[in-house]
Design an enzyme around this catalytic site. Structure first.
Site, PDB file in Angstrom:
ATOM      1  N   LYS A   1       0.864  -1.171   0.000  1.00 52.36           N
ATOM      2  CA  LYS A   1       0.000   0.000   0.000  1.00 52.36           C
ATOM      3  C   LYS A   1       0.907   1.230   0.000  1.00 52.36           C
ATOM      4  O   LYS A   1       1.989   1.216   0.607  1.00 52.36           O
ATOM      5  CB  LYS A   1      -0.856  -0.038   1.271  1.00 52.36           C
ATOM      6  CG  LYS A   1      -1.919   1.038   1.382  1.00 52.36           C
ATOM      7  CD  LYS A   1      -2.757   0.793   2.658  1.00 52.36           C
ATOM      8  CE  LYS A   1      -3.840   1.843   2.847  1.00 52.36           C
ATOM      9  NZ  LYS A   1      -4.650   1.557   4.053  1.00 52.36           N
TER      10      LYS A   1
ATOM     11  N   SER B   1      -9.564   1.684   3.338  1.00 51.56           N
ATOM     12  CA  SER B   1      -8.700   2.460   2.478  1.00 51.56           C
ATOM     13  C   SER B   1      -7.723   1.612   1.656  1.00 51.56           C
ATOM     14  O   SER B   1      -7.196   2.102   0.657  1.00 51.56           O
ATOM     15  CB  SER B   1      -7.912   3.456   3.325  1.00 51.56           C
ATOM     16  OG  SER B   1      -7.050   2.774   4.219  1.00 51.56           O
TER      17      SER B   1
ATOM     18  N   SER C   1      -9.623  -0.852   7.464  1.00 57.95           N
ATOM     19  CA  SER C   1      -9.073  -0.557   6.134  1.00 57.95           C
ATOM     20  C   SER C   1      -8.440  -1.737   5.413  1.00 57.95           C
ATOM     21  O   SER C   1      -8.105  -1.633   4.231  1.00 57.95           O
ATOM     22  CB  SER C   1      -8.049   0.578   6.218  1.00 57.95           C
ATOM     23  OG  SER C   1      -8.727   1.812   6.229  1.00 57.95           O
TER      24      SER C   1
END
Ligand SMILES: [Zn+2]
Lengths: 484, 472
Positions: free
Chosen positions: A81, A156, A180
């Protein structure tokens, strides 16, 4: 298994054996996934490190030829990420604020995976500074859900979840502050783990809310997630909030009878009926296998959202203060004083949702609101105690991961309150520090993946993986692939 | 009648090799932005880790202040924006490392305990530089340097007490090795808050910053007390504000207000776990605490019968105290030793612009001079001259006396001759002496000594002089 099948649905262990046995080349594997990323065009990656990955793959192939194969992830392509630091690579958090920022050091998790021979393919899309539940707040545009391109992948860590779901990479790391990792894993039909707080070093993870953030794996299966977790967990002297507990090691599945608690949220009228049905069927299966399944009166999800908002935004308002245009990152062009520079830089560098949360957090931390902040801590404490009590009687607590499957783009982006409710069932674990994993548990009538959340005692990932592996040994939800 | 009330916040730089929350070197005047790393630059994703040595040194200080040490203290964030503050917050403590305690001072009028509110650990900010062209630069070498904030209760009454307190506190941190406390290097920053009132209520206080010496502290407090009294007497009110001491103009100027400076939004630092100490950690430090300045002050006076002012000098400069005590140990009388050190050696150093470490004479030289006086080889004046002459050479006192033929003359005949000569040359004065002007005796002694180049035994001179004058 054909090479194609292996790369699309093999476990880390299977791919590793094929590499070691010389059945597939690392370069071929890396190229296979990079081609998929390009072809799928789901906006899962902010940047692909093609040249570097291919170079590393060739080195790995030379090692195979020389019989020098070492590491748990030798030649395995993975993604990070874009809020996890890799020296010399950009670290943008999908924000205009950091679009030109290059990390000057390595995160601990990256060093651990690299040391095991993993090959980094690129950095994945996300909600800006991990604030969001749909990847729609990304400065680089939304990631598409591979199951339905009109829908969000969740967030996210939406880029990481969608990339694993679309088989663009073998595994990816995400970060989880309120859900997330688990919520996008549920939306994309993959397995996502939020480890116990303190079990994985946060060094090199760009902080959103320090006391809630944890890095975790997003994988094709619980088995893979356990493999990745076994590598990335452990005390790190660079992160004093990481715990000095025994390092976790992979354990083979051995059948046992579990005592399973099911949260009241399964009876919540807001719960999507397809999710309710899928989970009920699954629970019946579990009962039939002879496990003890009982409903527990546990509806703290009612309180988890406001408490989560208060605590996470407070910390975020302080954690994001460093983006001031002085040392790195975005700086506005024209300004006539220091504070004018601050205002414009932050006003232009951050997106709407980030600003909303900074403002809210700043407001909460003001001296006059200290009671609100303090009582939020108390509620978090209560949630933790309640969970502790539950695990005195049960091994496992089951909840839906989300109330609804993936929603359509634009459906919630203008309704922050609705959007924030996406975290209701997952943020409990962040507030309490317990580990939680979301695994695929079926599909809605529209063909959207459904997630089941498994929660265990703090530092008891072992039981969690045993249970998840038990479920995945008797179902194939996690092997289903989206149409291309 | 107005009464002033003063409390003082001190930021003492903890004497560690590395910074509070990272491994960067602590260095005064290093090349700008060379002692920095991702942590102290506040790069995204970095985390602080506590410097154990800094904690040990803060514990030592707390012990020396007789403070109550918290076995569990909590780090907190103080949030504000400024270019020298990389993270947008300063890591400090909400539950301090230690609370309570005191520093005992000598007011000249008895002892007084200045109560301490708390001692906590925090990190320093970087430094801003502004150029004439209007550019500003930041040096982050100081960013993250460990500090102890030591806060006194508002129990100080005037500038003299304030200076006595700060002097003693500075000695304490130096004695326990927790800070070099050099004010000019910014290692010991004092911020007094001052208020005046006619009754028991405390008046509105102002804080004064930018004080780089104890002299400045003294003057600033004096200035501010008198300014506040004048303000109230004019019927105006005191505004609560921070003032900056202007050394050139010798006055305190209200500081330009920083935006948003009032709301620091303190909260627990989530990147650090509570700082837990155990009895073992504290005992280990307690065992190695040296004699503290207050104890030393009392002991020196009691043991050697020296004056308070003399003891104060020795306490302030431990190496001088050690020189003094070794001199006494070598056989020098405390009275001679303290006089020679504080007057002759320090006087000579001052004149030459040199440091104490520049002197070549040791404690044994002082003992030797003492012996020369005792066996009447030289008198006190000659001894002082000898000492001043050998300070930077380290020559043996005996040798010097011999080489320069300074041994005193006790031969009564030689002295008689000199006295007779004197009487002949000063017939008028002798006449006046005879007529009752007895104070002229001292003049005669001085003249005889002069004639004998200072070498005459003063006792013999007195005796001979008296005999001869009386005989006439
Ligand atoms: Zn540093």
């Amino acid at each position: 298994m054909t090479e194609n099948e292996l790369l699309l649905n093999g476990t880390i262990g299977q791919i590793l054996s094929a590499v070691k046995g010389g059945n597939i080349t690392v370069e071929g594997t890396v190229r296979f996934f990079i081609e998929r990323i390009k072809k799928n065009n789901l906006n899962t990656f902010i940047e692909i490190y093609e040249e570097e990955a291919v170079k590393k793959a060739r080195e790995a192939d030379r090692k195979v030829a020389a019989g020098d194969v070492r590491g748990a992830f030798f030649g395995i392509p993975f993604a990070l990420k874009d809020n996890i630091a890799v020296k010399g690579h950009k670290l943008t958090c999908a924000s205009n604020m950091l679009r030109d920022y290059t990390a000057t050091y390595n995160s601990t998790v990256y060093e651990k995976i690299e040391a095991e021979g993993g090959i980094l393919i690129g950095r994945t899309n996300m909600d800006e500074f991990a604030m969001g539940s749909s990847t729609e707040t990304s400065f680089y545009g939304s990631t598409l859900n591979p199951w339905d391109r009109n829908r969000v992948p969740g967030g996210s860590s939406g880029g990481s979840a969608a990339a694993v779901a679309a088989r663009e990479v073998v595994f990816a790391l995400g970060s989880d502050t309120g859900g997330s990792i688990r919520q996008p894993a549920a939306f994309c039909g993959v397995t996502g783990l939020k480890p116990t707080y303190g079990r994985v070093s946060r060094y090199g993870l760009v902080a959103f809310a320090s006391s809630l953030d944890q890095i975790g794996p997003i994988c094709r299966s619980a088995e893979d997630a356990e493999r990745v977790f076994s590598v990335i967990n452990g005390f790190d002297k660079k992160d004093t909030t990481s715990k000095e507990v025994e390092k976790y090691d992979f354990t083979d599945y051995s059948p046992k009878k579990f005592k399973v608690a099911v949260s009241n949220d399964l009876n919540d009228t807001n719960l999507n009926p397809d999710i309710k049905l899928s989970l009920s069927n699954l629970l019946n299966d579990i009962k039939r296998d002879g496990h003890n399944v009982e409903g527990v009166d546990f509806d703290f999800s009612k309180y988890s959202v406001p408490v989560y908002q208060i605590l996470s935004c407070s910390e975020a308002s302080s954690n994001l203060a460093r983006y001031d245009g002085i040392r790195y990152g975005y700086r506005t062009e024209k300004y006539d004083s220091l504070f004018d520079m601050y205002k414009k830089t932050r006003g232009e560098g951050f997106g709407e949702e980030v600003k909303r949360r900074i403002l809210f957090g700043t407001y909460i931390l003001m001296a006059k609101n200290s009671a609100l902040y303090a009582s939020s801590f108390k509620v978090a404490r209560l949630i933790r105690d309640k969970l502790k009590g539950t695990f005195e009687k049960y091994d496992i607590l089951i909840t839906p991961t989300t109330f609804n499957p993936a929603f359509k783009f634009g459906e919630k982006i203008d309704d922050p309150i609705q959007m924030h409710h996406s975290d209701a069932l997952t943020s409990i674990c962040n507030l309490s520090g317990n580990p939680g994993i979301s695994i695929p548990a079926g599909f809605s009538r529209e063909g959207l993946p459904i997630g089941l959340q498994i929660i265990t005692k703090r530092f008891d990932e072992k039981t969690m993986f045993q249970f998840a592996k038990y479920l995945q040994s008797k179902s194939n939800w996690h092997r289903a692939l989206p149409e291309e | 009648m107005y009464k002033a009330t003063i409390g003082i916040e001190v930021h003492a730089q903890i004497k560690t090799k590395t910074k509070m929350f990272c491994g960067c070197k602590v260095e005064f005047l290093g090349k700008s932005n060379t002692n920095i790393c991702p942590v102290c630059m506040g790069e995204p994703g970095t985390l602080p880790r506590v410097n154990k040595r800094a904690v040990e040194l803060a514990v030592r200080t707390a012990i020396a202040l007789h403070a109550r040490i918290n076995m569990r203290s909590i780090f907190a964030r103080k949030n504000y924006f400024y270019p020298d503050l990389p993270k947008g917050y300063q890591i400090t403590q909400s539950i301090p490392l230690a609370e309570g305690g005191y520093v005992e001072i000598d007011t000249g009028n008895g002892k007084k305990k200045i109560a301490i509110t708390r001692l906590h650990i925090e990190e320093d900010a970087g430094k801003l530089f502004h150029t004439a062209e209007g550019h500003s630069f930041v040096d982050f070498n100081r960013s993250g340097v460990p500090l102890m904030e030591i806060v006194s209760e508002p129990v100080i009454k005037n500038e003299k007490e304030a200076v006595a307190y700060l002097k003693r506190l500075r000695q304490i941190v130096r004695y326990v090795g927790s800070s070099d406390a050099d004010m000019e290097k910014g290692q010991f920053r004092c911020e007094p808050n001052i208020s005046v009132s006619k009754d028991e209520n405390r008046g509105t206080k102002t804080e004064v910053k930018n004080l780089n010496s104890l002299k400045a502290v003294e003057r600033a407090i004096k200035y501010e007390i008198s300014r506040q009294i004048k303000t109230i007497d004019r019927g105006e009110i005191i505004i609560q504000q921070t003032m900056l001491w202007d050394k050139k103009r010798q006055m305190a100027i209200p500081m330009r207000k920083k935006e948003g400076v009032n709301e620091y939004r303190y909260f627990k630092e989530p990147d650090l776990i509570p700082l837990i100490l155990n009895d073992g950690d504290i005992e280990k430090q307690r065992k190695s605490i040296p004699e503290l300045p207050g104890e030393k002050f009392d002991r020196l006076i009691k043991q050697y019968g020296i004056k308070k002012e003399e003891a104060e000098i020795l306490v302030e400069f431990p190496y001088i105290a050690s020189f003094f005590e070794k001199s006494v140990e070598s056989g020098c009388s405390p009275k001679y030793a303290i006089g020679w050190i504080t007057t002759d050696i320090l006087g000579e150093l001052n004149k030459a612009g040199k440091k104490f470490s520049d002197i070549k004479t040791g404690p044994s030289h002082l003992a030797a001079l003492n012996k020369l006086i005792d066996n009447k080889t030289i008198n006190m004046n000659i001894a002082k001259n000898v000492l001043r002459s050998i300070i930077f050479t380290g020559e043996d006192g005996n040798d010097y006396v011999k080489a320069n033929n300074l041994a005193q003359v006790t031969d009564e005949n030689a002295i008689e001759n000199a006295v007779k000569e004197l009487i002949e040359e000063n017939a008028k004065e002798v006449e006046r002496y005879k007529n009752g002007e007895e104070k002229l005796f001292g003049f005669f002694v001085g003249q005889v000594m002069k004639k004998m180049r200072g070498k005459a035994n003063p006792g013999v001179v007195n005796k001979v002089l008296k005999d001869i004058l009386n005989r006439r």
